[in-house]
Design a protein around this motif. Sequence first.
Motif, PDB file in Angstrom:
ATOM      1  N   GLY A   1      75.699  40.957  61.856  1.00  0.00           N
ATOM      2  CA  GLY A   1      76.301  39.781  61.246  1.00  0.00           C
ATOM      3  C   GLY A   1      75.441  39.153  60.165  1.00  0.00           C
ATOM      4  N   GLU A   2      74.340  39.819  59.776  1.00  0.00           N
ATOM      5  CA  GLU A   2      73.467  39.254  58.755  1.00  0.00           C
ATOM      6  C   GLU A   2      74.121  39.279  57.383  1.00  0.00           C
ATOM      7  N   LYS A   3      73.846  38.226  56.626  1.00  0.00           N
ATOM      8  CA  LYS A   3      74.319  38.128  55.252  1.00  0.00           C
ATOM      9  C   LYS A   3      73.086  37.994  54.377  1.00  0.00           C
ATOM     10  N   LEU A   4      72.802  39.033  53.557  1.00  0.00           N
ATOM     11  CA  LEU A   4      71.593  39.065  52.748  1.00  0.00           C
ATOM     12  C   LEU A   4      71.928  39.212  51.270  1.00  0.00           C
TER      13      LEU A   4
ATOM     14  N   SER B   1      84.780  35.619  50.362  1.00  0.00           N
ATOM     15  CA  SER B   1      85.887  35.751  51.306  1.00  0.00           C
ATOM     16  C   SER B   1      85.491  36.602  52.511  1.00  0.00           C
ATOM     17  N   ALA B   2      84.820  37.724  52.267  1.00  0.00           N
ATOM     18  CA  ALA B   2      84.396  38.601  53.366  1.00  0.00           C
ATOM     19  C   ALA B   2      83.408  37.896  54.289  1.00  0.00           C
ATOM     20  N   TRP B   3      82.581  37.032  53.719  1.00  0.00           N
ATOM     21  CA  TRP B   3      81.622  36.269  54.512  1.00  0.00           C
ATOM     22  C   TRP B   3      82.251  35.033  55.149  1.00  0.00           C
ATOM     23  N   LYS B   4      83.513  34.775  54.837  1.00  0.00           N
ATOM     24  CA  LYS B   4      84.273  33.641  55.389  1.00  0.00           C
ATOM     25  C   LYS B   4      83.589  32.299  55.110  1.00  0.00           C
ATOM     26  N   LEU B   5      83.152  32.124  53.859  1.00  0.00           N
ATOM     27  CA  LEU B   5      82.506  30.876  53.460  1.00  0.00           C
ATOM     28  C   LEU B   5      83.520  29.943  52.814  1.00  0.00           C
TER      29      LEU B   5
ATOM     30  N   VAL C   1      64.471  38.416  49.336  1.00  0.00           N
ATOM     31  CA  VAL C   1      65.587  38.786  50.207  1.00  0.00           C
ATOM     32  C   VAL C   1      66.008  37.481  50.853  1.00  0.00           C
ATOM     33  N   TYR C   2      67.141  36.960  50.399  1.00  0.00           N
ATOM     34  CA  TYR C   2      67.636  35.679  50.915  1.00  0.00           C
ATOM     35  C   TYR C   2      68.650  35.931  52.020  1.00  0.00           C
ATOM     36  N   LYS C   3      68.489  35.166  53.094  1.00  0.00           N
ATOM     37  CA  LYS C   3      69.387  35.262  54.246  1.00  0.00           C
ATOM     38  C   LYS C   3      70.192  33.987  54.356  1.00  0.00           C
ATOM     39  N   LEU C   4      71.486  34.148  54.546  1.00  0.00           N
ATOM     40  CA  LEU C   4      72.374  33.012  54.723  1.00  0.00           C
ATOM     41  C   LEU C   4      72.344  32.580  56.169  1.00  0.00           C
TER      42      LEU C   4
END
Length: 75
Positions: A2-5, A29-33, A72-75
């Motif tokens: 489920g990581e978003k990078l 959209s894919a990240w449902k933000l 490397v940024y993580k949401l």
Amino acid sequence: KGEKLIVIANFSWLTTSHFELKVPAEIISAWKLKDGNYDLNDQLYHQSKVILEVKKGEGKVKVTLKPLESFVYKL
């Protein structure tokens, strides 16, 4: 799983880069933000944080990279 990078690199050894990274609507959209601001924390050095701004389903991040710097940024 489920990581978003977001991975960003400056390959120039001379020039600092300042730019606005645009995150396409398909990824938002894919990240449902939803519209709003999201903290992105650097996973390499743990010293940098930027804001992902989502408006009308599209994302923008203001980025500054020194020569040969990567994040490397993580949401």
